[in-house]
Structures are given as structure tokens and as C-alpha cells.
Motif scaffolding. Structure first.
Motif, mmCIF file in Angstrom:
data_model
loop_
_atom_site.group_PDB
_atom_site.id
_atom_site.type_symbol
_atom_site.label_atom_id
_atom_site.label_comp_id
_atom_site.label_asym_id
_atom_site.label_seq_id
_atom_site.Cartn_x
_atom_site.Cartn_y
_atom_site.Cartn_z
ATOM 1 N N VAL A 205 31.523 -49.937 40.754
ATOM 2 C CA VAL A 205 31.179 -48.945 41.858
ATOM 3 C C VAL A 205 30.988 -47.531 41.312
ATOM 4 O O VAL A 205 31.498 -47.140 40.166
ATOM 5 C CB VAL A 205 32.445 -48.687 42.862
ATOM 6 N N ARG A 206 30.182 -46.852 41.679
ATOM 7 C CA ARG A 206 29.771 -45.452 41.109
ATOM 8 C C ARG A 206 29.314 -44.687 41.930
ATOM 9 O O ARG A 206 28.711 -44.956 43.196
ATOM 10 C CB ARG A 206 28.946 -45.723 39.949
ATOM 11 N N TRP A 207 29.299 -43.388 41.711
ATOM 12 C CA TRP A 207 28.774 -42.225 42.569
ATOM 13 C C TRP A 207 27.255 -42.257 42.020
ATOM 14 O O TRP A 207 26.872 -42.146 40.551
ATOM 15 C CB TRP A 207 29.128 -40.874 42.360
ATOM 16 N N VAL A 208 25.976 -42.223 42.716
ATOM 17 C CA VAL A 208 24.805 -42.298 42.444
ATOM 18 C C VAL A 208 24.263 -40.612 42.972
ATOM 19 O O VAL A 208 24.435 -40.522 44.350
ATOM 20 C CB VAL A 208 24.123 -43.384 42.981
ATOM 21 N N ALA A 209 23.482 -40.083 42.355
ATOM 22 C CA ALA A 209 22.705 -38.892 42.732
ATOM 23 C C ALA A 209 21.757 -39.228 43.780
ATOM 24 O O ALA A 209 21.170 -40.439 43.672
ATOM 25 C CB ALA A 209 22.055 -38.077 41.628
ATOM 26 N N ARG A 210 21.683 -38.347 44.660
ATOM 27 C CA ARG A 210 20.948 -38.710 45.930
ATOM 28 C C ARG A 210 19.350 -39.079 45.602
ATOM 29 O O ARG A 210 18.878 -40.048 45.894
ATOM 30 C CB ARG A 210 20.743 -37.443 47.115
ATOM 31 N N GLU A 211 18.831 -38.169 44.607
ATOM 32 C CA GLU A 211 17.351 -38.505 44.301
ATOM 33 C C GLU A 211 17.320 -39.903 43.372
ATOM 34 O O GLU A 211 16.094 -40.103 43.224
ATOM 35 C CB GLU A 211 16.858 -37.387 43.419
ATOM 36 N N GLU A 212 18.492 -40.307 42.874
ATOM 37 C CA GLU A 212 18.479 -41.617 42.070
ATOM 38 C C GLU A 212 18.889 -42.813 43.099
ATOM 39 O O GLU A 212 18.559 -43.990 42.397
ATOM 40 C CB GLU A 212 19.129 -41.646 40.990
ATOM 41 N N VAL A 213 19.033 -42.704 44.277
ATOM 42 C CA VAL A 213 19.542 -43.797 45.061
ATOM 43 C C VAL A 213 18.367 -44.623 45.159
ATOM 44 O O VAL A 213 18.295 -46.078 45.163
ATOM 45 C CB VAL A 213 19.904 -43.325 46.562
ATOM 46 N N GLY A 214 16.971 -44.345 45.407
ATOM 47 C CA GLY A 214 15.827 -45.197 45.453
ATOM 48 C C GLY A 214 15.371 -46.128 44.397
ATOM 49 O O GLY A 214 14.967 -47.018 44.480
ATOM 50 N N ALA A 215 16.149 -45.827 43.199
ATOM 51 C CA ALA A 215 15.846 -46.557 41.772
ATOM 52 C C ALA A 215 16.928 -47.692 41.671
ATOM 53 O O ALA A 215 16.758 -48.757 40.970
ATOM 54 C CB ALA A 215 15.848 -45.654 40.815
ATOM 55 N N CYS A 216 17.964 -47.697 42.596
ATOM 56 C CA CYS A 216 18.961 -48.808 42.370
ATOM 57 C C CYS A 216 18.477 -50.036 43.215
ATOM 58 O O CYS A 216 17.639 -50.000 44.061
ATOM 59 C CB CYS A 216 20.196 -48.495 43.304
ATOM 60 N N ALA A 217 18.708 -51.261 42.679
ATOM 61 C CA ALA A 217 18.301 -52.480 43.479
ATOM 62 C C ALA A 217 19.388 -52.526 44.508
ATOM 63 O O ALA A 217 20.499 -53.170 44.527
ATOM 64 C CB ALA A 217 18.512 -53.614 42.406
ATOM 65 N N LEU A 218 18.709 -52.416 45.812
ATOM 66 C CA LEU A 218 19.654 -52.292 46.995
ATOM 67 C C LEU A 218 19.641 -53.444 47.920
ATOM 68 O O LEU A 218 18.686 -54.245 47.755
ATOM 69 C CB LEU A 218 19.317 -51.021 47.893
#
Length: 231
Positions: A205-218
């Protein structure tokens, strides 16, 4: 993430305080918004999701509309699913609570473990309701178990559903109906996240900067998460 638990679901429609205009049991595989549209109600917003007498009540503010006549949708299957000649999928409806948890450190995301069907992908903290547990109580419990964080004043965002045929981690063939109650929640005192429910469905689990959320494999929350965060 909690073990799956099935609970009856009732959909309640109201055109104002105390003006209930429709109530029905949510059938297996059905979506509340589509069912309301079929019955002649346009959804304005979801008002509440509460456990009442052992039944999950999803209450919607609605307005009268022309009933829709869309036919039944085909039920998708997991990619590459192989079904034995004598196998029949077992219907299973699971209600879960999830949180769009934010803080000064960003958005809280959890990584799915090898025990899930999508290891390595990222999703929102949350999971299935325990017996007799409300969605709100489940949210607080799941956020703590999966991240060690506490949240303040969650607000109901949306209720989403999915319906497909696939295999559970146990190998059982399931006709799976997922009902997800999603909240927005603020974490006032964010810390370095830690998974307390070791060996479960959460690998990290981690905190992700808002501008980096889109780069995560969601997972399937990806499209909606962008909307929820911008709202």
C-alpha cells in the motif's frame, strides 16, 4: 480484504424527504441505476447505503422519466476461462465498501496480492462486508487493515456493480455479482502505510501523488477514479 459475505439488497427510490415512490429487491446480476431507469426513474444521486434489519438498503433520489426498454446484457467471462463439461457457475453476490482516501500526501492505493485474480494491479482500499456490518463500518475497518490509516467523515460517492463469470481463488466457478459502495474520505494524519492484514488480498500500500495516479496499473476503478478525484 474481508472474506466474501452475501447480504440481501433492497433498492429504494424517493422523490423527496419521506416521498418513497418505489422499492424492490435487487436481483442477482442487476444494476440499481439501470433497474430504476427500466422502472421509469432517473437517478439524481445516491443518498445512502445502510444495513436495515439484515437488508442492505440503497436509497436513491430520483425523478420521473420515460422507462427504458434495453434488453438483457450478455454476461462476460474472465479471459481464457476454461469450463468443464459438467461445470455450472454458482451464483454469488458480494457487497463491499471502498474508499477514495486522500490526504496531504496524495491518494491511498493498495496493490493486489497473488491471492487475487489481478496480482500487481492497484485498487482502492476496501473489501467485503462482514456479517451484520454496515458499509461505513466496513470502510473504516478495511482502510485500517490494509493501510494502518484512520479517516474522517466519509461521504457516499456512488454504488457500482459488475457481473461476470469466472473462477474464485479457490478454483470454484462463480456467476459473480459485485456490488461496491464507494466513499470519499479524508485522512487528517497520514502516516507511512503498512498492511496489517498480512497474507490477504493486499500485497502493499502507498500514498500516490494525484498527478501520478494515472500512471498506476489500476483495476476497474480507473475510469471512475479520475472523475471522483476531479469532483
Amino acid at each position: 480484504m474481508s472474506a466474501p459475505h452475501s447480504v440481501p439488497i433492497a433498492v429504494v427510490a424517493a422523490t423527496g424527504p419521506g416521498r418513497e415512490v418505489d422499492r424492490f429487491a435487487l436481483a442477482h446480476g442487476a444494476d440499481p441505476v439501470r433497474e430504476l431507469a427500466r422502472r421509469g426513474w432517473a437517478v439524481l444521486h445516491v443518498e445512502s447505503a445502510d444495513l436495515v434489519g439484515g437488508v442492505m438498503e440503497l436509497r436513491y433520489a430520483v425523478a420521473a422519466a420515460t422507462p427504458t426498454t434495453a434488453g438483457a446484457r450478455a454476461v462476460p467471462t474472465d479471459p481464457g476461462l476454461v469450463v468443464g463439461e459438467d461445470e455450472r457457475p454458482e451464483p454469488y453476490q458480494r457487497t463491499a465498501a471502498y474508499g477514495v482516501v486522500t490526504s496531504v500526501r496524495g491518494v491511498l492505493l493498495t496493490e493486489l496480492s497473488e491471492r487475487t485474480a489481478a496480482p500487481g494491479r492497484w485498487t482502492l482500499p476496501g473489501g467485503g462486508l462482514d456479517p451484520g456490518e454496515s458499509p461505513l463500518a466496513a470502510l473504516h475497518r478495511e482502510v485500517w487493515e490494509e493501510s494502518g490509516q484512520r479517516v474522517d467523515a466519509p461521504e457516499l460517492l456512488e454504488v457500482t456493480t459488475s457481473h461476470w463469470v469466472g473462477r474464485a481463488p479457490s478454483g470454484r466457478l462463480e456467476d459473480f455479482h459485485a456490488v461496491r459502495v464507494v466513499y470519499a474520505a479524508w485522512c487528517p494524519d497520514p502516516t507511512d502505510p503498512v498492511v496489517h492484514d498480512v497474507g490477504g488480498s493486499t500485497a502493499s500500500v502507498r500514498w500516490v501523488a494525484r498527478e501520478e495516479v494515472g500512471a498506476c496499473a489500476l483495476t476497474g476503478f480507473a475510469t471512475s477514479l479520475t472523475r471522483w478525484l476531479s469532483g
